[in-house]
Design a protein around this motif. Sequence first.
Motif, PDB file in Angstrom:
ATOM      1  N   LEU A 148     111.086 -26.123  18.345  1.00 31.38           N
ATOM      2  CA  LEU A 148     110.435 -26.532  17.104  1.00 31.38           C
ATOM      3  C   LEU A 148     110.974 -25.723  15.933  1.00 31.38           C
ATOM      4  O   LEU A 148     111.204 -24.522  16.054  1.00 31.38           O
ATOM      5  CB  LEU A 148     108.917 -26.325  17.194  1.00 31.38           C
ATOM      6  CG  LEU A 148     108.166 -27.088  18.288  1.00 31.38           C
ATOM      7  CD1 LEU A 148     106.710 -26.664  18.317  1.00 31.38           C
ATOM      8  CD2 LEU A 148     108.283 -28.576  18.073  1.00 31.38           C
ATOM      9  N   THR A 149     111.149 -26.387  14.807  1.00 28.42           N
ATOM     10  CA  THR A 149     111.504 -25.666  13.585  1.00 28.42           C
ATOM     11  C   THR A 149     110.266 -24.897  13.120  1.00 28.42           C
ATOM     12  O   THR A 149     109.141 -25.164  13.574  1.00 28.42           O
ATOM     13  CB  THR A 149     111.954 -26.637  12.476  1.00 28.42           C
ATOM     14  OG1 THR A 149     110.826 -27.450  12.105  1.00 28.42           O
ATOM     15  CG2 THR A 149     113.113 -27.514  12.918  1.00 28.42           C
ATOM     16  N   SER A 161     108.832 -25.146  10.313  1.00 27.89           N
ATOM     17  CA  SER A 161     107.967 -26.118   9.649  1.00 27.89           C
ATOM     18  C   SER A 161     107.165 -26.933  10.664  1.00 27.89           C
ATOM     19  O   SER A 161     105.964 -27.159  10.491  1.00 27.89           O
ATOM     20  CB  SER A 161     108.819 -27.045   8.779  1.00 27.89           C
ATOM     21  OG  SER A 161     108.035 -28.064   8.236  1.00 27.89           O
ATOM     22  N   GLU A 162     107.836 -27.389  11.731  1.00 27.69           N
ATOM     23  CA  GLU A 162     107.141 -28.160  12.774  1.00 27.69           C
ATOM     24  C   GLU A 162     106.085 -27.310  13.469  1.00 27.69           C
ATOM     25  O   GLU A 162     104.967 -27.776  13.714  1.00 27.69           O
ATOM     26  CB  GLU A 162     108.144 -28.681  13.805  1.00 27.69           C
ATOM     27  CG  GLU A 162     109.045 -29.778  13.288  1.00 27.69           C
ATOM     28  CD  GLU A 162     110.203 -30.079  14.226  1.00 27.69           C
ATOM     29  OE1 GLU A 162     110.708 -31.214  14.152  1.00 27.69           O
ATOM     30  OE2 GLU A 162     110.609 -29.192  15.021  1.00 27.69           O
ATOM     31  N   ARG A 202     103.120 -26.898  11.235  1.00 25.62           N
ATOM     32  CA  ARG A 202     102.341 -28.144  11.221  1.00 25.62           C
ATOM     33  C   ARG A 202     101.508 -28.283  12.505  1.00 25.62           C
ATOM     34  O   ARG A 202     100.346 -28.690  12.464  1.00 25.62           O
ATOM     35  CB  ARG A 202     103.279 -29.340  11.056  1.00 25.62           C
ATOM     36  CG  ARG A 202     102.534 -30.629  10.751  1.00 25.62           C
ATOM     37  CD  ARG A 202     103.483 -31.787  10.503  1.00 25.62           C
ATOM     38  NE  ARG A 202     103.872 -32.341  11.792  1.00 25.62           N
ATOM     39  CZ  ARG A 202     105.102 -32.673  12.136  1.00 25.62           C
ATOM     40  NH1 ARG A 202     106.097 -32.530  11.289  1.00 25.62           N
ATOM     41  NH2 ARG A 202     105.367 -33.165  13.320  1.00 25.62           N
ATOM     42  N   MET A 203     102.098 -27.909  13.640  1.00 23.91           N
ATOM     43  CA  MET A 203     101.364 -27.989  14.913  1.00 23.91           C
ATOM     44  C   MET A 203     100.140 -27.078  14.885  1.00 23.91           C
ATOM     45  O   MET A 203      99.048 -27.474  15.292  1.00 23.91           O
ATOM     46  CB  MET A 203     102.255 -27.569  16.084  1.00 23.91           C
ATOM     47  CG  MET A 203     103.447 -28.425  16.316  1.00 23.91           C
ATOM     48  SD  MET A 203     103.013 -30.086  16.812  1.00 23.91           S
ATOM     49  CE  MET A 203     104.620 -30.815  16.731  1.00 23.91           C
ATOM     50  N   ALA A 240     103.221 -35.794  18.057  1.00 20.47           N
ATOM     51  CA  ALA A 240     104.344 -35.101  17.427  1.00 20.47           C
ATOM     52  C   ALA A 240     105.235 -34.426  18.464  1.00 20.47           C
ATOM     53  O   ALA A 240     106.468 -34.493  18.381  1.00 20.47           O
ATOM     54  CB  ALA A 240     103.830 -34.080  16.422  1.00 20.47           C
ATOM     55  N   ILE A 278     109.172 -35.130  19.148  1.00 24.33           N
ATOM     56  CA  ILE A 278     110.157 -34.041  19.144  1.00 24.33           C
ATOM     57  C   ILE A 278     110.870 -33.988  20.488  1.00 24.33           C
ATOM     58  O   ILE A 278     112.072 -33.760  20.560  1.00 24.33           O
ATOM     59  CB  ILE A 278     109.471 -32.708  18.802  1.00 24.33           C
ATOM     60  CG1 ILE A 278     109.045 -32.724  17.325  1.00 24.33           C
ATOM     61  CG2 ILE A 278     110.374 -31.522  19.112  1.00 24.33           C
ATOM     62  CD1 ILE A 278     108.049 -31.655  16.948  1.00 24.33           C
TER      63      ILE A 278
END
Length: 108
Positions: free
Chosen positions: A39-40, A42-43, A46-47, A62, A66
Motif C-alpha cells: 500500500l502507498t 496515501s492508501e 485512507r484504510m 479497497a 489493490i
Amino acid sequence: MRTPGFRLRPPLRPAAPPRITLNLPRLAWELVDQRRSWLTDSELHRMFVHLGIGEYGQVIKAVLEINERIGLPLPPRLVDQVLVWVDGYSSHTDYRHLRELVMMAALG
C-alpha cells in the motif's frame, strides 16, 4: 436373529459444511495487514481512516482492488471469509465485480 458382536450402524450423513463466523472488523484489519507492504502511504492512511470510523466494507473492497493490481493470492482462510461477506451483497449492483475480485485474490 442377530449375529453375536454385530451392531447396526447409524446411516451415514453428509458432513455439514463448516460454518464461518464473520468478524468484519477483524477481517478488514487482517486484509490491511496482509497487503500493508504494497500500500502507498496515501492508501494506508485512507484504510486507517475507514477502519477508524467503522467502514469495514470500504476497506475490504479497497484491499481487493489493490490486490488486483499486485496480483498476489490471499490466504485461503481470508478468501473464504471475504466470500461470506460478498455473498451478503448478492442483490447489490457491485456483487459480480466483488465476486470477481475475490476469485482473482484466490488465484493471485
